[in-house]
Design a protein around this motif. Structure first.
Motif, PDB file in Angstrom:
ATOM      1  N   UNK A  85      46.449  45.374  -1.486  1.00  0.00           N
ATOM      2  CA  UNK A  85      46.513  43.989  -1.019  1.00  0.00           C
ATOM      3  C   UNK A  85      47.491  43.169  -1.849  1.00  0.00           C
ATOM      4  N   UNK A  86      47.402  43.316  -3.149  1.00  0.00           N
ATOM      5  CA  UNK A  86      48.231  42.493  -4.023  1.00  0.00           C
ATOM      6  C   UNK A  86      49.687  42.920  -3.951  1.00  0.00           C
ATOM      7  N   UNK A  87      49.914  44.218  -3.915  1.00  0.00           N
ATOM      8  CA  UNK A  87      51.294  44.704  -3.947  1.00  0.00           C
ATOM      9  C   UNK A  87      51.960  44.583  -2.584  1.00  0.00           C
ATOM     10  N   UNK A 134      29.587  40.824  -7.179  1.00  0.00           N
ATOM     11  CA  UNK A 134      29.216  41.231  -5.814  1.00  0.00           C
ATOM     12  C   UNK A 134      28.866  42.698  -5.680  1.00  0.00           C
ATOM     13  N   UNK A 187      53.654  41.475  -3.300  1.00  0.00           N
ATOM     14  CA  UNK A 187      54.539  41.431  -4.460  1.00  0.00           C
ATOM     15  C   UNK A 187      55.843  42.188  -4.280  1.00  0.00           C
ATOM     16  N   UNK A 221      48.665  36.772  -1.819  1.00  0.00           N
ATOM     17  CA  UNK A 221      47.773  37.577  -0.993  1.00  0.00           C
ATOM     18  C   UNK A 221      48.390  37.841   0.377  1.00  0.00           C
ATOM     19  N   UNK A 222      49.019  36.832   0.922  1.00  0.00           N
ATOM     20  CA  UNK A 222      49.545  36.987   2.280  1.00  0.00           C
ATOM     21  C   UNK A 222      50.860  37.768   2.299  1.00  0.00           C
ATOM     22  N   UNK A 238      37.284  32.631  -9.981  1.00  0.00           N
ATOM     23  CA  UNK A 238      37.616  32.898 -11.378  1.00  0.00           C
ATOM     24  C   UNK A 238      38.396  31.758 -12.014  1.00  0.00           C
ATOM     25  N   UNK A 240      41.334  38.368 -11.819  1.00  0.00           N
ATOM     26  CA  UNK A 240      40.284  37.752 -11.002  1.00  0.00           C
ATOM     27  C   UNK A 240      39.586  38.793 -10.144  1.00  0.00           C
ATOM     28  N   UNK A 241      40.382  39.630  -9.494  1.00  0.00           N
ATOM     29  CA  UNK A 241      39.806  40.687  -8.653  1.00  0.00           C
ATOM     30  C   UNK A 241      38.890  41.575  -9.484  1.00  0.00           C
ATOM     31  N   UNK A 267      28.993  42.497 -17.478  1.00  0.00           N
ATOM     32  CA  UNK A 267      28.414  41.203 -17.147  1.00  0.00           C
ATOM     33  C   UNK A 267      28.218  40.353 -18.402  1.00  0.00           C
ATOM     34  N   UNK A 306      42.224  49.560  -3.070  1.00  0.00           N
ATOM     35  CA  UNK A 306      42.377  48.588  -1.973  1.00  0.00           C
ATOM     36  C   UNK A 306      42.855  47.227  -2.473  1.00  0.00           C
ATOM     37  N   UNK A 307      42.310  46.808  -3.589  1.00  0.00           N
ATOM     38  CA  UNK A 307      42.802  45.546  -4.161  1.00  0.00           C
ATOM     39  C   UNK A 307      44.277  45.663  -4.513  1.00  0.00           C
ATOM     40  N   UNK A 318      49.370  40.939   3.128  1.00  0.00           N
ATOM     41  CA  UNK A 318      48.563  41.014   4.336  1.00  0.00           C
ATOM     42  C   UNK A 318      49.362  40.962   5.625  1.00  0.00           C
ATOM     43  N   UNK A 363      48.083  42.568   9.219  1.00  0.00           N
ATOM     44  CA  UNK A 363      48.172  43.972   9.618  1.00  0.00           C
ATOM     45  C   UNK A 363      46.847  44.490  10.172  1.00  0.00           C
ATOM     46  N   UNK A 366      37.344  43.398   1.845  1.00  0.00           N
ATOM     47  CA  UNK A 366      38.056  43.370   0.573  1.00  0.00           C
ATOM     48  C   UNK A 366      39.019  42.188   0.514  1.00  0.00           C
ATOM     49  N   UNK A 422      37.786  50.892  -4.494  1.00  0.00           N
ATOM     50  CA  UNK A 422      37.868  49.429  -4.562  1.00  0.00           C
ATOM     51  C   UNK A 422      39.148  49.022  -5.280  1.00  0.00           C
ATOM     52  N   UNK A 454      37.538  40.983 -12.545  1.00  0.00           N
ATOM     53  CA  UNK A 454      36.461  40.313 -13.262  1.00  0.00           C
ATOM     54  C   UNK A 454      35.369  39.790 -12.346  1.00  0.00           C
ATOM     55  N   UNK A 455      35.663  39.719 -11.064  1.00  0.00           N
ATOM     56  CA  UNK A 455      34.644  39.218 -10.152  1.00  0.00           C
ATOM     57  C   UNK A 455      33.798  40.338  -9.553  1.00  0.00           C
ATOM     58  N   UNK A 464      31.700  42.388 -10.820  1.00  0.00           N
ATOM     59  CA  UNK A 464      30.307  42.386 -11.262  1.00  0.00           C
ATOM     60  C   UNK A 464      29.445  41.438 -10.425  1.00  0.00           C
ATOM     61  N   UNK A 506      31.911  52.141  -0.954  1.00  0.00           N
ATOM     62  CA  UNK A 506      33.181  52.382  -1.618  1.00  0.00           C
ATOM     63  C   UNK A 506      32.983  52.768  -3.082  1.00  0.00           C
ATOM     64  N   UNK A 550      38.905  39.250  -2.205  1.00  0.00           N
ATOM     65  CA  UNK A 550      40.028  38.921  -3.086  1.00  0.00           C
ATOM     66  C   UNK A 550      40.259  37.409  -3.101  1.00  0.00           C
ATOM     67  N   UNK A 609      37.488  35.954  -5.127  1.00  0.00           N
ATOM     68  CA  UNK A 609      37.669  36.281  -6.551  1.00  0.00           C
ATOM     69  C   UNK A 609      38.674  35.343  -7.189  1.00  0.00           C
TER      70      UNK A 609
END
Lengths: 206, 206
Positions: free
Chosen positions: A190-192, A171, B195, B191-192, B167, A163-164, A107, A186-187, A195, B149, B156, A183, A166-167, A169, A178, B160, B163
């Motif tokens: 989502x990124x790879x 929340x 990658x 996000x949607x 940021x 961003x994922x 922080x 899961x992030x 959705x 999905x 989460x 955590x 660094x944020x 702290x 989890x 994201x 975040x």
DNA sequence: CCTACCGATCGGTAGG
DNA sequence: CCTACCGATCGGTAGG
């Protein structure tokens, strides 16, 4: 010459840095007085200057310690053998584990470093740039290898990862359901993977 | 009774709030003194108390104004007709446009609200919770409709999105090559759609 | 680590 | 919006 030289920082100074980590995190650098710090350690504020040169030196110690922890973990992740998504996952999981295990230091590192004077702040900025370079490199490698889509935006992807991380702290509160590792996983998913449905990734995934 | 009642805040107070937005953003709430504020407006610090009750009241004004802007845009996004990803995009684009157009206010809103006393802070917390509720709802809707999905993690995913948006203030500098709208679009794509290659989304996308 | 102190500044107020 | 002021606190230091 027979004795080992006392090269470690004095234990008392380490206690001071620990107390500063706590208070700077809760009340901010400018919101924390030297008297406050001294009260925490049970001494008078003048006594603190036997261990430090200034309040700012204390802030630098806390920030540099935080930066060092993040960088160490990130270097390890970047050096892994494995796919780019493996390394991206290791990077983000490492970041989040570090942030959660050292929530106060993280922080302060993220919020208070901007109050350092120019020289010290430039030093921290260099570390931040190096850190961002590591995650950008992982993304670039993933594109080169064909693992990530060729039209992926490297800078924006790296920023989304940061961003994922660094944020967190802002929340995360201890006692959540989890783990820090979970955590991070899961992030990363989502990124790879994204959705949307209608992706064959959904079938490919274990 | 013939005259319209002066219900708007006095223009001088508005100037004070504007100056506070600027200074609290740059130096932090505790790093900004009332004399500092007064110097900016060209008056003596005692004179400021003709317009405000306390320094904290000023912080609340800045924070509440920031929160209000974000909420207004988010409510509009959530109320749109269209797919969940359309609304998610509108939410994130609106957030980022707001953050960039009012960078100082966003910075204070995100970093300094924790220095408000309990009552005022609780008020801000409620707004933050409502805000998070809006984006969670959009994600939930997308799962219900089959657009996202079924195994997506609502909390989460919402985090994201927040975040990425929250940021922006930390890295965005005016004069960059990407517009705020473009930044929002790119994050939303990431996000949607994710990658990885080997996704039929790549072909489906325009 | 304490005693005793420094000048400067803090947020805020009374009275005009 | 100014004059003039309040008590409290600020980061820091000298000398022991």
């Amino acid at each position: 010459m027979a004795q080992t030289v006392e090269r470690t920082v004095s234990p008392r100074r380490a206690e001071l840095v620990a107390a500063a980590t706590r208070l700077f995190s809760e009340r901010g650098y400018h919101g924390t007085s030297m008297k406050h710090l001294a009260d925490t350690l049970g001494v008078l504020k003048g006594s603190l200057y036997a261990h430090i040169g200034s309040k700012e030196e204390l802030l630098y110690d806390v920030v540099a310690e935080g930066a060092g922890r993040f960088l160490t973990r990130a270097n390890a992740a970047a050096a892994l053998e494995g796919s780019a998504s493996d390394r991206l996952r290791a990077f983000l999981v490492g970041h989040i584990e570090t942030a959660i295990e050292h929530l106060d230091a993280a922080t302060v590192f993220l919020n208070e470093w901007r109050y350092l004077s120019d020289d010290l702040r430039a030093d921290v900025q260099d570390k931040r740039d190096a850190y961002e370079g590591l995650i950008r490199r992982i993304v670039t490698d993933g594109i080169s290898s064909g693992e990530f889509r060729a039209d992926a935006d490297v800078a924006m992807t790296a920023r989304l990862v940061l961003s994922a991380g660094n944020w967190v702290y802002a929340w995360y509160r201890p006692g959540g359901s989890l783990s820090s590792t979970e955590i991070g996983h899961r992030y990363t998913e989502l990124i790879v993977r994204g959705l949307e449905t209608n992706s064959i990734n959904a079938e490919v995934a274990k």
